[in-house]
Design an enzyme around this catalytic site. Structure first.
Site, short mmCIF file in Angstrom:
data_model
loop_
_atom_site.label_atom_id
_atom_site.label_comp_id
_atom_site.label_asym_id
_atom_site.label_seq_id
_atom_site.Cartn_x
_atom_site.Cartn_y
_atom_site.Cartn_z
N SER A 45 0.82 -1.21 0.00
CA SER A 45 0.00 0.00 0.00
C SER A 45 0.85 1.27 0.00
O SER A 45 0.34 2.36 -0.27
CB SER A 45 -0.93 0.01 1.21
N GLY A 242 -4.22 -2.17 -1.05
CA GLY A 242 -3.35 -1.83 -2.15
C GLY A 242 -3.10 -0.33 -2.20
O GLY A 242 -3.70 0.44 -1.46
N GLY A 244 -2.42 3.61 -4.12
CA GLY A 244 -2.90 4.49 -5.17
C GLY A 244 -4.38 4.81 -5.11
O GLY A 244 -5.08 4.52 -4.13
N CYS A 269 -9.34 -2.05 3.14
CA CYS A 269 -8.58 -0.89 2.66
C CYS A 269 -8.94 -0.55 1.21
O CYS A 269 -10.05 -0.11 0.95
CB CYS A 269 -7.09 -1.13 2.85
N LEU A 270 -8.04 -0.74 0.25
CA LEU A 270 -8.40 -0.50 -1.15
C LEU A 270 -9.59 -1.36 -1.54
O LEU A 270 -10.44 -0.94 -2.34
CB LEU A 270 -7.21 -0.78 -2.07
N ASN A 311 -3.68 2.47 6.89
CA ASN A 311 -2.74 2.97 5.90
C ASN A 311 -3.50 3.25 4.61
O ASN A 311 -3.65 2.37 3.77
CB ASN A 311 -1.62 1.95 5.64
N GLY A 313 -4.82 6.72 1.81
CA GLY A 313 -4.87 8.14 1.48
C GLY A 313 -6.15 8.53 0.79
O GLY A 313 -6.34 9.71 0.47
N PHE A 314 -7.04 7.55 0.52
CA PHE A 314 -8.33 7.81 -0.11
C PHE A 314 -9.44 7.25 0.78
O PHE A 314 -9.19 6.40 1.65
CB PHE A 314 -8.41 7.16 -1.49
N HIS A 354 -7.17 -1.97 8.93
CA HIS A 354 -6.47 -3.24 8.74
C HIS A 354 -6.65 -4.15 9.95
O HIS A 354 -5.88 -4.06 10.92
CB HIS A 354 -4.98 -3.00 8.49
N GLU A 356 -5.88 -7.15 10.20
CA GLU A 356 -4.81 -8.15 10.25
C GLU A 356 -3.50 -7.58 10.79
O GLU A 356 -2.51 -8.30 10.88
CB GLU A 356 -4.55 -8.70 8.84
#
Length: 378
Positions: A45, A242, A244, A269-270, A311, A313-314, A354, A356
């Site tokens: 990530s 992941g 981006g 997350c992503l 973790n 940023g979006f 997260h 995990e």
């Protein structure tokens, strides 16, 4: 060795390299965790980002061959206040400097990480360049402004596995050059429920957690389509973390749309953002993101507060989700951003944080059991 970090807005920070000469560029972000720098370094990530640790002393316990989240270092550069060159830990097999230098990753120390973190919190995550050869602030500023923005960048395609693999006994086992797999190929080892994990930047500890709760785990490349996944006869689908911007990952969104209602789905997350997009929502870039092991998240169903590792940023835009079909299940107590969603009628849910995390809080480990409970009894 003297070095200089310059942000796109012109703010510059003197520092020094502890890994030798070099240059690195990317988006500068900060992580507030006190430990876990090896997990941070190897988390996919963080691809395309230069990570600043807010904890001042880094490197004191070295690195080893076990505490990794992928097969290589993923960060573009590593920024610390003070590097400790003499690790003291019985598990250490290598110093942090040798680990970074061995993979050509620039590490710098002597940087005012407190000032840098405050600057990012005020101005937002920024593009930047660190160099030991070009020490001219104006030159570095021009070059930083020429870097591509994280918005619109599909990094999942860059970090995903190129070949499908089975996760077995805590490690990956490659299955072949092509994704021409069926249940006979990879489920011959028992009668546990099977889950296909789409790798948008999968952390190893997620695969460990899926295995721990009783799944046979098949990890597939990010661009694997719905028909190929269904050909493996899975009992569930997992959407990984992941790097981006999630919006360019149109292939992943399309696959999830095709599989909604056909398989139980869990995303992290992503994966949460991709599920949100597949359900008709939108995503947006946070000012400076959430990165650390102490983010408070409220479970709106139970009213409990979970301390979580994050973790990203979006985030998913709460107002873009149709409340008739989608329910927000978790929110971040620092800024009220979406931390979890679920479909009201279909077996699909996800979280932004997260569960995990290792090392980190274990408050959210129940989510893997929740996903396991969605499977047919086996």
């Amino acid at each position: 060795m003297q070095a200089r970090l310059t942000l796109e807005d012109g703010r510059t920070f003197p520092c020094r390299s502890f890994t030798g000469p070099g240059e690195a560029s990317g988006e500068v972000v900060f992580n507030t965790s006190m430990t876990g720098y090896q997990e941070v370094l190897t988390d996919p990530s963080y691809s395309g980002q230069m990570v600043t640790m807010t904890y001042p002393l880094v490197g004191n316990y070295g690195v080893n061959d076990e505490d990794v989240e992928s097969g290589r270092i993923q960060v573009a550069a590593f920024l610390v206040k003070e590097y400790q060159p003499f690790p003291s830990n019985y598990r250490s097999t290598q110093s942090l400097a040798d680990y970074l230098a061995g993979q050509n990753i620039l590490g710098v120390e002597g940087l005012d990480t407190r000032a840098l973190t405050r600057h990012i919190r005020n101005g937002g995550a920024m593009r930047a360049i660190i160099s030991t050869t070009d020490l001219d602030p104006e030159s570095l500023k021009r070059r930083a402004n020429a870097l591509p923005s994280m918005v619109g960048m599909d990094l999942a395609r860059e970090v995903t596995t190129r070949r499908a693999y089975r996760w077995t006994a805590g490690k990956p086992e490659l299955l072949g050059d092509e994704l021409t797999l069926d249940a006979r190929v990879w489920r011959h080892r028992g009668d546990r429920p099977s889950v296909v994990a789409i790798d948008f930047g999968l952390k190893y500890n997620i695969a460990r957690c899926l295995e721990r709760v009783g799944f046979e785990v098949l990890v597939v490349p990010a661009e694997t389509d719905a028909s190929a996944i269904l050909a493996t006869a899975p009992d569930g689908l997992f959407l990984s973390n992941g790097p981006g911007d999630p919006e360019p990952v149109v292939y992943g969104v399309r696959t999830v749309k095709d599989l909604l209602g056909r398989l139980p789905i869990f995303g992290i997350c992503l994966g949460n953002q991709i599920l949100g997009l597949a359900l008709g929502g939108r995503t947006y870039k946070l000012k400076f993101g959430h990165r650390g092991a102490n983010q408070p998240v409220k479970n709106l169903k139970t009213g409990k507060v979970e301390i979580t590792s994050q973790n990203h940023g979006f985030a998913v835009d709460m107002d873009s989700l149709g409340t008739d079909a989608v329910e927000v299940t978790h929110i971040n107590l620092n800024d009220n951003t979406v931390e979890g969603i679920r479909h009201r009628r279909l077996p699909a849910f996800s979280v932004q944080y997260h569960p995990e995390a290792s090392p980190g809080p274990h408050d959210a480990a129940y989510l893997f059991d929740q996903f396991r409970a969605m499977m047919k009894t086996k």
